[in-house]
Every structure is written in structure tokens, then in C-alpha cells.
Scaffold this active site. Structure first.
Site, mmCIF file in Angstrom:
data_model
loop_
_atom_site.group_PDB
_atom_site.id
_atom_site.type_symbol
_atom_site.label_atom_id
_atom_site.label_comp_id
_atom_site.label_asym_id
_atom_site.label_seq_id
_atom_site.Cartn_x
_atom_site.Cartn_y
_atom_site.Cartn_z
ATOM 1 N NE ARG A 91 -3.477 2.475 2.616
ATOM 2 C CZ ARG A 91 -4.444 2.710 3.507
ATOM 3 N NH1 ARG A 91 -4.779 1.780 4.394
ATOM 4 N NH2 ARG A 91 -5.094 3.856 3.527
ATOM 5 C CG ASN A 146 -10.744 -1.518 -0.742
ATOM 6 O OD1 ASN A 146 -11.749 -1.378 -1.413
ATOM 7 N ND2 ASN A 146 -10.538 -0.857 0.388
ATOM 8 C CB CYS A 168 -17.498 -0.258 0.005
ATOM 9 S SG CYS A 168 -16.760 1.308 0.503
ATOM 10 C CG ASP A 169 -16.096 0.814 5.723
ATOM 11 O OD1 ASP A 169 -15.583 1.162 4.639
ATOM 12 O OD2 ASP A 169 -15.516 0.959 6.815
ATOM 13 C CG HIS A 198 -13.985 3.841 -2.652
ATOM 14 N ND1 HIS A 198 -12.714 3.484 -2.264
ATOM 15 C CD2 HIS A 198 -14.803 3.362 -1.675
ATOM 16 C CE1 HIS A 198 -12.761 2.803 -1.128
ATOM 17 N NE2 HIS A 198 -14.028 2.714 -0.755
ATOM 18 C CE1 TYR A 264 -11.269 6.540 -0.485
ATOM 19 C CE2 TYR A 264 -13.434 6.011 0.397
ATOM 20 C CZ TYR A 264 -12.057 5.889 0.442
ATOM 21 O OH TYR A 264 -11.466 5.135 1.420
ATOM 22 N NE ARG A 284 -5.463 6.433 6.976
ATOM 23 C CZ ARG A 284 -5.705 6.686 8.263
ATOM 24 N NH1 ARG A 284 -5.083 7.709 8.865
ATOM 25 N NH2 ARG A 284 -6.549 5.970 8.944
HETATM 26 C C1 G6P Z 1 -12.838 3.145 4.208
HETATM 27 C C2 G6P Z 1 -13.054 2.533 2.861
HETATM 28 C C3 G6P Z 1 -12.137 1.374 2.651
HETATM 29 C C4 G6P Z 1 -10.710 1.782 2.910
HETATM 30 C C5 G6P Z 1 -10.563 2.402 4.266
HETATM 31 C C6 G6P Z 1 -9.167 2.958 4.443
HETATM 32 O O1 G6P Z 1 -13.247 2.270 5.212
HETATM 33 O O2 G6P Z 1 -14.350 2.111 2.637
HETATM 34 O O3 G6P Z 1 -12.290 0.928 1.345
HETATM 35 O O4 G6P Z 1 -9.862 0.668 2.824
HETATM 36 O O5 G6P Z 1 -11.474 3.440 4.412
HETATM 37 O O6 G6P Z 1 -9.010 3.365 5.751
HETATM 38 P P1 G6P Z 1 -7.587 3.544 6.403
HETATM 39 O O7 G6P Z 1 -7.889 3.975 7.783
HETATM 40 O O8 G6P Z 1 -6.888 2.209 6.279
HETATM 41 O O9 G6P Z 1 -6.893 4.598 5.598
HETATM 42 MN MN MN Z 2 -14.344 0.977 0.641
#
Ligand code: G6P
Ligand code: MN
Length: 439
Positions: A91, A146, A168-169, A198, A264, A284
């Protein structure tokens, strides 16, 4: 009672998901929870924490930790998938390589998401095949992996009959914030929404049959899509980076007077501002490794030494939502949730077979998308471009095609020129040697 396997058992999200399962045992009874991960070392760190969460609620649920697919999936009724191919280290590359070229560095949006897609599609298909070999014939895979839009399209192309529901949340996290703004419970809010994962817009926010979108927009114009006590309601989206993300919706919203954008969209519609505020040396991924991951590993270590488990994992809509969806699948509840599903006319002026994010009734046979009608020309054009980028990326993976990968990168709105696309793609090929199919 069900047998549930969690694929990607070593994820930082696993304890939170299991906690959500434990508070819902009356609705979703469990005989066994199995953690499955190809990184057994990492999974061994998380497993005792998960076991403790289970034992705090139940003595009878069997708990199994394995890296053997047959052990994990035999007779399983549900699989929750949350794989991260290449883990946070990759990532970090997804985010840093584009940034070196002045392009948005993000996990799922822009070149980072395309790179992540090239890593994930084929392993996801392998996972589906393993589940189909061993699990109960009616088993469902509920998939958080993802980049969800690309994974969903890859699964549609390569395993069209698979019982996989991609979720997706983010929309439900937005609904949590919307509910907080309106002072109601998130289950009281019924939304209309259209887009890709997104990449979409809320068009109506009904509470007791009354559309309160205008009220929410007024709040967003002043404070962003969050309330002061967001931190108290769900820590997952209350750290400084997420607060900034929720606030950034303000300028985008003005561009779409009738709707409320998914946060997004900021990466696609104002990439320059995003890049200006990103640190190319600390993205991030670094924040997550130094924050969420370290905290959980430290808690696991402390628990091993003292027998006391510090409260160090996220419980919030992320876990609650996947359990909601699983309940609706398991018991044919036909609840309405925002999920990623084949369009089939739900968005009338997008292709019939596009993987879109819309409300759907979740039945035991899968999602039944709700008709959102035609979308305006401007939105449709944005969606078509993004869809083409995602579909070409999937074809690049299937065919090992450099040309299609380059087209996917070039079509992405975060990428300003074809020269940027090529430079970033070539650097990513080198960084992803161990993961990508040969292009
Ligand atoms: C949300 C999105 C996910 C993503 C995450 C990243 O929950 O729906 O698709 O992976 O954010 O969060 P983070 O805290 O890992 O940057
Ligand atoms: Mn997501």
C-alpha cells in the site's frame, strides 16, 4: 448455527469484525469461527486477541486458526473476505509512486488503486475457487477486499456465477455521520444513491418518509460531513486524516447542487489540492502502520504477558455492516443496503453489466438492485470514464496486456497526461514484480 471463515484473518480489522459478530449472536448464531490467512505468523499475533473477544461472549463457539484452505472452508456457510495482497508495505508503494510524479497517492483511487487491483484480482479468484471446492454449496462470500470496484468487476468477468457479494463501508460510514447530523439512528435513514464504488452520490436521504438531504447539505457546508462528537461514535473515521477527508466534501458539494457526494470524489475532482497536502515521504500507509497496526500488535503483546486485553481495536460500522448484510443473506430478510452489484438497469443510462454501487434488497439468493433511473449527463460522463478505466484494468490483468493497463492509467481522472500514466505504470511494474501478472 453457522460456520464462518474469515479470509485475511491477520487483518487489523479482524478483532472488530468478531466483536460485531459477538454482539449479534442472537441474530446470527455461530457454531464456529475460523481465521484463515496465508501469513500465518501475522495471524498468530492477532488470533489470541480474537479468541479473547469470543470467549468474553461465548464458551461454546469453536475457534480455529489455520493457513490450510481445506480446514478453513470445509462445510463453511459464510466467508468474510478481507485480503490485502502485498500488505501495508505494498500500500505504501501504491501511495508513494504516484506522489513522486505529483499524482494522488491513494489506496483505491488513481494509480494506487489500479496497482492494487492488478495485485488482487487473481488471488481473489483463487480464494473463490477454494471456497467453492470445500464450503457448503449455499455458502456466501461477503467481500470487503479492496479495491472493491475493480475486484467486483474482476469477479464478474472471471467467476460470474460465484456467490460473492462485494461491499464497502464508506456509504454506511457516511450514513452514520448523516444520522448523527440529523440526530437519528443510522438504521432510520433510507437513502437513494448511485455510482461506482468510491465514486458516487446520495440523491435522497429519507427519515420517516421525509427527504432531509437539504438539511444535511446545510450542515456539510458549515462543518463537513461529520459532527463534533464523531470521535466518540466511531474511532475508525475520527483520526485527523479522516476528519480532513470528511471536511473536504464541502467544496465538491457546491459542484453538485442536488446531491451529496461520496468523499472519495475529492481525489478525482480536486487532485491538485490533495497532492499539495500529501507528504510524499509519509503517507496514509505509514499512518496506519504506525497507528492502528502498532497499537493492535502492542495490545496483543500486552494481553499475552498480563492476561488483560487493552481496548485497542476498531468497533464501528465497518464490523456492524458486514454482519447486517450476512444476516439479510442468511435469513432472506430483504433488507435494503448499499452494495456493489451488477447494474441490470438500476442506473438506466449506464451499461447493463457495469458493477455499480446502488441500494439493493439483500435476499437469500443475493442482491436485488433498486432502480435509480437515469443520472444526469455530467455524472454519467464521469462514471463512464471511471468505469472504462476500471474495466480496462481488469482486462489488462486477464490478458497480461501492457497496452490496456496504460489505457486504464491514462483514462483515470487523477492522471493528468499520458506521460504521467506511462512513467507511473513503468515504476509500478518494477515495484510489483512479485505480485502482478506479466504485462
Ligand atoms: C474506508 C473505505 C475502505 C478503505 C478504508 C481505508 O473504510 O471504505 O475501502 O480501505 O477506508 O481506511 P484507512 O484507515 O486504512 O486509511
Ligand atoms: Mn471501501
Amino acid at each position: 448455527p453457522f460456520i464462518l471463515a474469515i479470509a485475511g484473518g491477520g487483518s487489523t480489522y479482524t478483532p472488530g469484525i468478531v466483536k460485531s459478530l459477538m454482539v449479534r449472536l442472537a441474530d446470527f448464531p455461530l457454531a464456529e469461527i475460523r481465521l484463515y490467512d496465508i501469513d500465518s505468523q501475522r495471524q498468530q499475533i492477532i488470533a489470541p486477541v480474537v479468541e479473547k473477544v469470543i470467549r468474553d461472549h461465548s464458551d461454546s463457539i469453536k475457534f480455529t486458526v489455520t493457513s490450510d484452505a481445506e480446514v478453513a472452508f470445509s462445510q463453511a456457510n459464510f466467508v468474510f473476505a478481507q485480503m490485502r495482497v502485498g500488505q501495508y508495505k505494498m500500500r505504501e508503494q501504491d501511495e508513494k509512486i504516484p506522489l513522486r510524479h505529483g499524482v494522488v497517492g491513494q489506496e483505491t483511487c488513481g494509480p494506487g488503486g489500479l496497482a492494487y487491483g492488478l495485485r488482487t484480482i487473481l488471488p481473489m479468484v483463487e480464494l473463490i475457487d477454494l471456497v467453492e471446492r470445500y464450503a457448503d454449496n449455499n455458502a456466501w462470500i461477503v467481500n470487503y477486499s479492496n479495491p472493491a470496484a475493480i475486484v467486483a468487476e474482476g469477479v464478474r468477468r472471471l467467476r460470474p456465477q460465484a456467490r460473492v457479494l462485494n461491499i464497502c463501508d464508506m456509504p454506511v460510514a457516511a450514513m452514520r455521520n448523516i444520522a448523527a447530523i440529523l440526530g437519528v439512528d443510522r438504521h432510520q435513514v433510507t437513502v437513494d444513491y448511485f455510482g461506482l464504488n468510491h465514486f458516487g452520490w446520495f440523491t435522497h436521504l429519507y427519515v420517516d418518509g421525509v427527504d432531509r438531504l437539504a438539511e444535511v447539505r446545510e450542515h456539510v457546508a458549515r462543518f463537513g460531513l461529520l459532527t463534533e462528537d464523531a470521535a466518540a461514535t466511531d474511532p475508525q473515521h475520527a483520526d485527523p486524516s479522516w476528519v480532513k477527508t470528511w471536511r473536504n466534501i464541502k467544496p465538491i458539494m457546491d459542484h453538485f447542487p442536488d446531491f451529496l457526494p461520496n468523499p472519495y470524489l475529492q481525489y478525482y475532482l480536486m487532485p491538485n489540492q490533495i497532492v499539495e497536502h500529501q507528504d510524499p515521504d509519509y503517507t496514509r500507509a505509514n499512518e496506519v502502520m504506525d497507528g492502528r497496526e502498532k497499537k493492535l500488535f502492542a495490545a496483543a503483546a500486552e494481553y499475552q504477558q498480563t492476561g488483560i486485553l487493552p481496548d485497542a481495536f476498531h468497533v464501528g460500522v465497518h464490523g456492524a455492516f458486514i454482519v447486517d448484510v450476512a444476516c439479510s443473506l442468511a435469513f432472506d430478510l430483504r433488507q435494503r443496503h448499499l452494495v456493489i452489484v451488477e447494474n441490470r438497469g438500476a442506473i438506466a443510462n449506464l451499461p447493463y453489466d457495469a458493477m455499480v454501487e446502488v441500494p439493493a434488497y439483500i435476499t437469500a439468493q443475493g442482491p436485488e438492485p433498486v432502480r435509480m433511473g437515469n443520472v444526469p449527463q455530467f455524472h454519467r460522463a464521469l462514471l463512464e470514464q471511471q468505469l472504462a478505466s476500471e474495466q480496462l484494468l481488469v482486462e489488462a490483468t486477464m490478458e497480461g496486456s501492457y497496452e490496456k493497463a496504460l489505457q486504464a492509467f491514462t483514462l483515470n481522472r487523477t492522471v493528468p497526461t499520458m506521460q504521467h500514466a506511462k512513467a507511473i505504470l513503468d515504476e509500478m511494474i518494477a515495484a510489483n514484480q512479485d505480485y502482478w501478472p506479466a504485462l
